[in-house]
Design a protein around this motif. Structure first.
Motif, mmCIF file in Angstrom:
data_model
loop_
_atom_site.group_PDB
_atom_site.id
_atom_site.type_symbol
_atom_site.label_atom_id
_atom_site.label_comp_id
_atom_site.label_asym_id
_atom_site.label_seq_id
_atom_site.Cartn_x
_atom_site.Cartn_y
_atom_site.Cartn_z
ATOM 1 N N ASP A 75 -43.294 -3.138 126.622
ATOM 2 C CA ASP A 75 -42.361 -3.111 125.359
ATOM 3 C C ASP A 75 -41.715 -4.429 125.229
ATOM 4 O OD1 ASP A 75 -40.484 -2.956 127.260
ATOM 5 O OD2 ASP A 75 -39.269 -1.413 126.318
ATOM 6 N N VAL B 47 -45.385 2.410 128.008
ATOM 7 C CA VAL B 47 -45.609 3.526 127.268
ATOM 8 C C VAL B 47 -47.261 3.778 127.493
ATOM 9 C CG1 VAL B 47 -45.891 4.819 125.173
ATOM 10 C CG2 VAL B 47 -43.972 3.306 125.532
ATOM 11 N N ILE C 102 -43.515 7.624 129.260
ATOM 12 C CA ILE C 102 -42.854 6.157 129.572
ATOM 13 C C ILE C 102 -42.461 6.089 130.912
ATOM 14 C CG2 ILE C 102 -40.701 7.080 128.960
ATOM 15 C CD1 ILE C 102 -40.246 4.466 127.429
ATOM 16 N N SER D 199 -37.299 3.480 119.198
ATOM 17 C CA SER D 199 -37.317 1.980 119.208
ATOM 18 C C SER D 199 -38.640 1.491 119.346
ATOM 19 C CB SER D 199 -36.839 1.911 120.815
ATOM 20 O OG SER D 199 -37.785 2.191 121.818
ATOM 21 N N ARG E 286 -40.161 -1.608 130.251
ATOM 22 C CA ARG E 286 -40.649 -0.192 130.019
ATOM 23 C C ARG E 286 -42.231 -0.493 129.659
ATOM 24 N NH1 ARG E 286 -36.546 2.327 125.871
ATOM 25 N NH2 ARG E 286 -37.237 0.659 125.028
ATOM 26 N N LEU F 133 -40.933 10.601 126.357
ATOM 27 C CA LEU F 133 -39.859 9.849 125.766
ATOM 28 C C LEU F 133 -38.481 10.440 124.774
ATOM 29 C CD1 LEU F 133 -42.904 8.257 125.564
ATOM 30 C CD2 LEU F 133 -41.891 7.139 123.834
ATOM 31 N N THR F 134 -37.379 9.666 125.075
ATOM 32 C CA THR F 134 -36.357 10.256 124.120
ATOM 33 C C THR F 134 -36.592 10.107 122.912
ATOM 34 O OG1 THR F 134 -35.265 8.364 124.734
ATOM 35 C CG2 THR F 134 -34.936 10.009 126.352
ATOM 36 N N GLU G 75 -35.803 6.391 122.440
ATOM 37 C CA GLU G 75 -37.121 5.483 122.831
ATOM 38 C C GLU G 75 -38.370 5.709 121.790
ATOM 39 O OE1 GLU G 75 -36.412 6.072 127.807
ATOM 40 O OE2 GLU G 75 -37.497 7.517 126.514
#
Length: 239
Positions: A153, A191, A19, A53, A189, A46-47, A50
């Motif tokens: 996103d 990805v 990301i 989401s 953001r 990514l966390t 995230e």
């Protein structure tokens, strides 16, 4: 609806995704169009928040979700025919594109050769109210190198509402809306999803900003593309 990815294995998804945020191309980046939206250049894992989401809810429309897939390509079968038995007999073959290695984004303006950055497709010519109903794009990485699909996103309808708060209903969402959004000081953001040769994606490229990438890849990558209305999970998933 924002970026939503359909998957079964979170570990497999996480292993091929990174990301970042976006920025406007600088004046000295002469290979890009003026105002082009490009990756910020800092990619990271990514966390958990995230991942959550971007997880597709069950009720999300098939036309708006992203899938990472294994198209059943067979040597010797004309690419024009590959997508016909996959759930949409009317799927349209768009052709191929070759990307040289090391490109942060890959799509250029055929008129002058400059890169356009993150953009919206407009094959279906849809107005604001219908933008989420467009056909999804199927991509197959033909190799020889690895490539990425980059997806934003924030969807076209949300971007249009932000830029034209009193007139969005009459708009036809466009790449320029994303350029205006970022130029106004806002960001979103992105990805990127890694695709090895023989792998592919289904994505709503009429609805989400996107582009290909060969950033960091030592080899060029060709890709083949189709447009169609494929049901969710009609193709074998890679995640």
């Amino acid at each position: 609806m924002p970026l939503h990815i359909v998957y079964d294995d979170e570990t497999a998804l996480r292993s091929r995704c990174e990301i970042a945020t976006v920025r406007t191309a600088r004046p000295d980046e002469v290979t890009y169009e003026t105002g082009a939206v490009v990756p910020s250049g800092t990619w990271r894992s990514l966390t958990q928040a995230e991942i959550k989401s971007i997880t597709a809810p069950r009720q999300t429309l098939d036309s708006t979700v992203v899938e990472i897939v294994q198209p059943p390509f067979q040597d010797g079968l004309p690419l024009e025919q590959l997508a016909q038995p996959l759930g949409d007999a009317d799927a349209e073959y768009l052709g191929q594109a070759l990307a040289e290695p090391g490109m942060a984004t890959t799509t250029n303006n055929y008129q002058d050769g400059r890169l356009i950055g993150l953009h919206l497709d407009n094959w279906d010519k849809l107005r604001f109210a219908d933008k989420h109903t467009g056909r999804r794009r199927l991509c197959l990485n033909l190799g020889p190198g690895t490539r990425y699909i980059i997806l934003g996103d924030i969807d076209a309808q949300a971007t249009c509402r932000a830029i034209y708060p009193t007139a969005y209903a009459h708009r036809y969402p466009h790449t320029d809306d994303y350029r205006a959004y970022v130029a106004s000081g806002r960001s979103f953001r992105i990805v990127r999803i890694r695709l090895a040769p023989g792998e592919g994606y289904l994505a709503p490229t009429e609805y989400l900003p996107h582009d290909g990438s060969t950033d960091g890849a030592p080899l060029p990558s060709a890709a083949a593309f189709w447009l169609g209305r494929w049901p969710r999970r009609v193709l074998p998933t890679l995640v």
